[in-house]
Structure formats: C-alpha cells, structure tokens
Design a protein around this motif. Structure first.
Motif, PDB file in Angstrom:
ATOM      1  N   ARG A  21       0.832  -1.214   0.000  1.00 58.31           N
ATOM      2  CA  ARG A  21       0.000   0.000   0.000  1.00 58.31           C
ATOM      3  C   ARG A  21       0.862   1.258   0.000  1.00 58.31           C
ATOM      4  NH1 ARG A  21      -5.328  -1.151   0.914  1.00 58.31           N
ATOM      5  NH2 ARG A  21      -5.754  -3.289   1.632  1.00 58.31           N
ATOM      6  N   SER A  22       1.955   1.186  -0.754  1.00 57.66           N
ATOM      7  CA  SER A  22       2.858   2.339  -0.818  1.00 57.66           C
ATOM      8  C   SER A  22       3.772   2.197  -2.020  1.00 57.66           C
ATOM      9  CB  SER A  22       3.699   2.440   0.460  1.00 57.66           C
ATOM     10  OG  SER A  22       4.754   3.362   0.303  1.00 57.66           O
ATOM     11  N   PHE A  23       3.845   3.280  -2.807  1.00 51.80           N
ATOM     12  CA  PHE A  23       4.782   3.288  -3.928  1.00 51.80           C
ATOM     13  C   PHE A  23       6.214   3.380  -3.420  1.00 51.80           C
ATOM     14  CE2 PHE A  23       0.850   4.208  -5.970  1.00 51.80           C
ATOM     15  CZ  PHE A  23       0.988   3.881  -7.309  1.00 51.80           C
ATOM     16  N   SER A  24       6.410   4.165  -2.361  1.00 50.76           N
ATOM     17  CA  SER A  24       7.757   4.332  -1.814  1.00 50.76           C
ATOM     18  C   SER A  24       8.286   3.024  -1.229  1.00 50.76           C
ATOM     19  CB  SER A  24       7.752   5.416  -0.727  1.00 50.76           C
ATOM     20  OG  SER A  24       7.382   6.658  -1.278  1.00 50.76           O
ATOM     21  N   ALA A  25       7.432   2.281  -0.525  1.00 55.84           N
ATOM     22  CA  ALA A  25       7.871   1.021   0.071  1.00 55.84           C
ATOM     23  C   ALA A  25       8.097  -0.051  -0.989  1.00 55.84           C
ATOM     24  CB  ALA A  25       6.830   0.545   1.088  1.00 55.84           C
ATOM     25  N   ALA A  26       7.352   0.032  -2.086  1.00 53.92           N
ATOM     26  CA  ALA A  26       7.499  -0.978  -3.148  1.00 53.92           C
ATOM     27  C   ALA A  26       8.807  -0.816  -3.904  1.00 53.92           C
ATOM     28  CB  ALA A  26       6.321  -0.889  -4.110  1.00 53.92           C
ATOM     29  N   GLY A  27       9.326   0.440  -3.945  1.00 55.18           N
ATOM     30  CA  GLY A  27      10.538   0.692  -4.725  1.00 55.18           C
ATOM     31  C   GLY A  27      11.722  -0.173  -4.339  1.00 55.18           C
ATOM     32  N   PRO A  28      12.138  -0.203  -3.057  1.00 56.82           N
ATOM     33  CA  PRO A  28      13.298  -1.031  -2.684  1.00 56.82           C
ATOM     34  C   PRO A  28      13.095  -2.509  -2.970  1.00 56.82           C
ATOM     35  CG  PRO A  28      12.805   0.567  -0.961  1.00 56.82           C
ATOM     36  CD  PRO A  28      11.670   0.650  -1.933  1.00 56.82           C
ATOM     37  N   ARG A  29      11.872  -3.010  -2.758  1.00 56.43           N
ATOM     38  CA  ARG A  29      11.641  -4.432  -3.024  1.00 56.43           C
ATOM     39  C   ARG A  29      11.810  -4.743  -4.504  1.00 56.43           C
ATOM     40  NH1 ARG A  29       6.374  -7.621  -0.856  1.00 56.43           N
ATOM     41  NH2 ARG A  29       7.357  -7.006   1.126  1.00 56.43           N
ATOM     42  N   LEU A  30      11.422  -3.785  -5.356  1.00 53.14           N
ATOM     43  CA  LEU A  30      11.522  -3.994  -6.803  1.00 53.14           C
ATOM     44  C   LEU A  30      12.833  -3.480  -7.366  1.00 53.14           C
ATOM     45  CD1 LEU A  30       7.902  -2.852  -7.727  1.00 53.14           C
ATOM     46  CD2 LEU A  30       8.755  -5.199  -7.727  1.00 53.14           C
ATOM     47  N   ALA A  31      13.693  -2.891  -6.506  1.00 53.29           N
ATOM     48  CA  ALA A  31      14.958  -2.284  -6.934  1.00 53.29           C
ATOM     49  C   ALA A  31      14.715  -1.171  -7.940  1.00 53.29           C
ATOM     50  CB  ALA A  31      15.901  -3.339  -7.517  1.00 53.29           C
ATOM     51  N   LEU A  32      13.671  -0.386  -7.656  1.00 52.86           N
ATOM     52  CA  LEU A  32      13.308   0.728  -8.516  1.00 52.86           C
ATOM     53  C   LEU A  32      13.062   1.968  -7.665  1.00 52.86           C
ATOM     54  CD1 LEU A  32      10.687  -1.039 -10.850  1.00 52.86           C
ATOM     55  CD2 LEU A  32      13.039  -0.420 -11.457  1.00 52.86           C
ATOM     56  N   SER A  33      13.096   3.105  -8.304  1.00 51.63           N
ATOM     57  CA  SER A  33      12.721   4.339  -7.619  1.00 51.63           C
ATOM     58  C   SER A  33      11.207   4.431  -7.545  1.00 51.63           C
ATOM     59  CB  SER A  33      13.282   5.549  -8.373  1.00 51.63           C
ATOM     60  OG  SER A  33      12.645   5.660  -9.642  1.00 51.63           O
ATOM     61  N   ARG A  51      -8.460   2.313 -13.530  1.00 50.90           N
ATOM     62  CA  ARG A  51      -7.547   2.670 -12.452  1.00 50.90           C
ATOM     63  C   ARG A  51      -7.366   1.488 -11.503  1.00 50.90           C
ATOM     64  NH1 ARG A  51      -5.917   7.710 -11.897  1.00 50.90           N
ATOM     65  NH2 ARG A  51      -5.428   7.395  -9.678  1.00 50.90           N
ATOM     66  N   LEU A  52      -6.162   1.294 -11.067  1.00 49.08           N
ATOM     67  CA  LEU A  52      -5.852   0.187 -10.163  1.00 49.08           C
ATOM     68  C   LEU A  52      -5.817   0.634  -8.703  1.00 49.08           C
ATOM     69  CD1 LEU A  52      -2.996  -1.419 -12.290  1.00 49.08           C
ATOM     70  CD2 LEU A  52      -5.315  -2.309 -11.994  1.00 49.08           C
ATOM     71  N   PHE A  53      -5.523   1.909  -8.471  1.00 49.70           N
ATOM     72  CA  PHE A  53      -5.408   2.409  -7.099  1.00 49.70           C
ATOM     73  C   PHE A  53      -6.173   3.717  -6.964  1.00 49.70           C
ATOM     74  CE2 PHE A  53      -1.499  -0.061  -7.765  1.00 49.70           C
ATOM     75  CZ  PHE A  53      -1.554  -0.918  -6.679  1.00 49.70           C
ATOM     76  N   ASP A  54      -6.701   3.903  -5.783  1.00 51.92           N
ATOM     77  CA  ASP A  54      -7.232   5.197  -5.385  1.00 51.92           C
ATOM     78  C   ASP A  54      -6.164   5.860  -4.521  1.00 51.92           C
ATOM     79  OD1 ASP A  54      -9.710   4.817  -6.647  1.00 51.92           O
ATOM     80  OD2 ASP A  54     -10.442   3.656  -4.925  1.00 51.92           O
ATOM     81  N   ARG A  55      -5.641   6.987  -5.012  1.00 54.46           N
ATOM     82  CA  ARG A  55      -4.527   7.644  -4.333  1.00 54.46           C
ATOM     83  C   ARG A  55      -5.009   8.905  -3.632  1.00 54.46           C
ATOM     84  NH1 ARG A  55      -3.264   6.209  -9.484  1.00 54.46           N
ATOM     85  NH2 ARG A  55      -1.435   4.933  -9.908  1.00 54.46           N
ATOM     86  N   SER A  56      -4.391   9.162  -2.512  1.00 52.72           N
ATOM     87  CA  SER A  56      -4.573  10.439  -1.810  1.00 52.72           C
ATOM     88  C   SER A  56      -3.221  10.831  -1.241  1.00 52.72           C
ATOM     89  CB  SER A  56      -5.618  10.302  -0.697  1.00 52.72           C
ATOM     90  OG  SER A  56      -5.107   9.521   0.377  1.00 52.72           O
ATOM     91  N   THR A  57      -3.159  11.978  -0.655  1.00 54.79           N
ATOM     92  CA  THR A  57      -1.875  12.417  -0.088  1.00 54.79           C
ATOM     93  C   THR A  57      -1.467  11.586   1.117  1.00 54.79           C
ATOM     94  OG1 THR A  57      -3.064  14.041   1.274  1.00 54.79           O
ATOM     95  CG2 THR A  57      -2.200  14.793  -0.867  1.00 54.79           C
ATOM     96  N   ARG A  58      -2.402  10.837   1.668  1.00 57.90           N
ATOM     97  CA  ARG A  58      -2.106  10.117   2.902  1.00 57.90           C
ATOM     98  C   ARG A  58      -2.024   8.605   2.718  1.00 57.90           C
ATOM     99  NH1 ARG A  58      -5.914  12.710   7.471  1.00 57.90           N
ATOM    100  NH2 ARG A  58      -4.334  11.733   8.808  1.00 57.90           N
ATOM    101  N   LYS A  59      -2.666   8.060   1.672  1.00 58.34           N
ATOM    102  CA  LYS A  59      -2.637   6.605   1.521  1.00 58.34           C
ATOM    103  C   LYS A  59      -2.869   6.200   0.071  1.00 58.34           C
ATOM    104  CE  LYS A  59      -7.557   5.835   2.465  1.00 58.34           C
ATOM    105  NZ  LYS A  59      -8.532   5.084   3.270  1.00 58.34           N
ATOM    106  N   VAL A  60      -2.544   4.941  -0.162  1.00 53.88           N
ATOM    107  CA  VAL A  60      -2.789   4.307  -1.470  1.00 53.88           C
ATOM    108  C   VAL A  60      -3.655   3.088  -1.202  1.00 53.88           C
ATOM    109  CG1 VAL A  60      -1.767   3.106  -3.432  1.00 53.88           C
ATOM    110  CG2 VAL A  60      -0.628   5.108  -2.477  1.00 53.88           C
ATOM    111  N   ALA A  61      -4.791   2.993  -1.860  1.00 50.64           N
ATOM    112  CA  ALA A  61      -5.706   1.861  -1.687  1.00 50.64           C
ATOM    113  C   ALA A  61      -6.033   1.254  -3.041  1.00 50.64           C
ATOM    114  CB  ALA A  61      -6.992   2.312  -0.990  1.00 50.64           C
TER     115      ALA A  61
END
Length: 317
Positions: A21-33, A51-61
C-alpha cells in the motif's frame, strides 16, 4: 484472443504496491525508484483500461476494479515463476524426459541401477527404457525413437555416434555339475564338442567370429539360436546346452544355478557402447544422463570385476 499488452514487470509492480500500500515502500523491493514504480503502474492502467489504485496524499488503496484484477495478476505471476523455474531446471539438466534404447540384458541388469543412482542426483529427470533388439539399437537412435542408445558394439552411419563405455569378457555359463565347471578356466578348444546355444543372431555371429581363424573343422558354431538371453540361460540351466555371453549378465545367470568360467587364449571382450544422434540435438536432460552414465558404468563394472580379479586363475595350459 490476442495476447495482453502488459508485462510481467508491470504485474509485479501492481501486486507489490497492493501488498505494501505504498509506492515508496514498493521501490526497494523492486529495486526501482518510486517514480519508476509509478510509471509501471500508469502503463498497466493504460493497458487494462481502468484505475488500479485510489490515491490520496495520505494513503494508497486498491480500487474496486483493481481488487477484481489482483487475483488473476497473482495467478499469472505464479505461473510465470513456475515457468521460469521449469526453464531453469531444463537448462540445468535437472528436469525432463530421457528415452534410452537398450537390449534386454542391459535393461534388466544395468540400466535400472543407473536410473536409481541418477534419480538420487536429479529427482525431476525421468528416464524411460525403450526395449530394442541389438540389430535395432542404432536405428532407434537414428530415427529419433530414442535420445540415447546403450548396447553392444555395433556399426554406425554418419547419423549416429558411438563411444565405448566398458569392456565385459565373453564367458561360458554352465551348470555347477557340468564337467567344464570343474576347471578354473577354459580354452576355446574345450568347447569344440559342446552344444552351444546363442541368444540372437548378434550372439551367433560373435560366437562364430571368436575363433573364425581356426580351421573349419575346429570352429565353434552354435547348434541353436534363440531370441533372448534368458532363454539361452534357461536351456543351459537344464543342461541342454551351454551358452556364451558377456559377464555382465551374471545377475540373470547365477540365480539359475549357472556358474561362470572364463575362456582364455585369447580372452574375448564385449564392448558396451553409448549411442547418440550426430546431427540432432538431444534434450538437456539426456545430455546430463549421458555424461553421468559413462563414469557410473565404469564404476559399476569395476565393482563387479574386483571379486573376479581376486580369484583370477592361473594361465590355462
């Protein structure tokens, strides 16, 4: 139906972001920015059309449509990983099917033991035996009916290669109470007046050629020819005839009460050879089994020759 326009990497990014539930957290696992992850998701959304995700400034769902797509995406990635593992197994000779054409005696005495030993190293490799007459062995490999052939030394054409693996001496099999069994070893002249049965035309020719240089009246010629070595051994066990064969059939002969006697001056050897196609690529699993079979068969032959060497008789007179 045309193939989908999305890539495994895009699916992997989608599943990883959905899990964390985070683009930032997914980056290291995928070795991507994070921006590269976001780009993969944007490309996947364009490909699937929602659309695959509903994004807001506080969360990704995960969106409602994304939840419906998540299960199939997981399944597709699982199948791709299994396919990649299977490809690696095949590439590394760790999986696959090997078809080996071989003769009755080798199919009974030698090849199953080799298969068992190889299974301990490569449990995913399946070795299948194709029974073949000696005369058909090379043709089975040439025609593609078998990946490999294991059998006696035979002539080959340009489409099949042959490599010798072991030598096994031709020996006489007779009942324990036969007069020849009392001798520690024999000369060919000892067989001159004995009825001999040969197993197959290949054995008949081999027996005849062993002493072909002798005068016609002293040559050793079988009085009967049968199709299978087990039949010849059965006749010998009942004292109806003696038979000559390579020593490696001992596992078939000894339970019938037959004893082996070496025939010297000269001792004639039977080569066991590996046959493979010269102009056709065999599966990686077959390449692996072929590399294993040579050293294993040499060790197998040496282990069985050792007891005989300890009891080696004096030179016949």
């Amino acid at each position: 139906m045309p193939l989908p326009r999305f890539s495994p990497r895009q699916l992997e990014a989608f599943v990883t972001v959905a899990e964390l539930r985070s683009f930032s957290a997914a980056g290291p696992r995928l070795a991507l920015s994070p921006s590269a992850v976001s780009q993969l998701i944007a490309e996947l959304e364009t490909a699937v059309g929602f659309r695959l995700f509903d994004r807001s400034t506080r969360k990704v769902a995960v969106s409602s449509a994304g939840r419906d797509f998540l299960g199939p995406a997981h399944t597709a990635l699982d199948h791709l990983r299994r396919a990649d593992t299977a490809a690696a197994d095949v590439r590394n000779r760790a999986a696959g099917v090997v078809r080996v054409a071989t003769t009755q005696a080798l199919a009974c005495v030698v090849l199953p033991a080799a298969m068992k030993a190889y299974r301990a190293e490569r449990p995913k490799v399946v070795v299948r035996i194709r029974d073949a007459a000696v005369e058909q062995l090379v043709d089975a490999v040439a025609a593609g009916d078998a990946d490999l052939g294991l059998g006696p030394d035979r002539m080959t054409g340009a489409d099949v290669t042959r490599s010798a693996l072991i030598d096994s001496p031709w020996v006489l099999w007779c009942p324990a109470d036969h007069p020849l069994a009392a001798k520690p070893s024999l000369r060919w002249r000892d067989l001159r007046d004995q009825p001999l049965v040969a197993a197959g035309r290949d054995h008949e020719r081999s027996v005849a050629q062993m002493r072909a240089e002798q005068p016609e009246g002293t040559r050793i010629v079988p009085v009967e020819v049968v199709d299978n070595i087990t039949t010849a051994l059965g006749l010998a066990a009942q004292g109806l005839a003696l038979t000559l064969s390579p020593a490696y059939v001992a596992a078939l002969a000894e339970p019938l009460g037959l004893v082996m006697r070496r025939v010297l001056a000269p001792e004639v050897m039977r080569q066991v050879c590996l046959y493979r196609p010269a102009q056709r690529t065999i599966p990686p699993a077959a390449e692996g089994f072929a590399e294993f079979l040579g050293p294993w068969l040499k060790a197998w032959g040496a282990a069985r020759a050792a007891p005989a060497a300890l009891k080696r008789p004096a030179r016949a007179r």
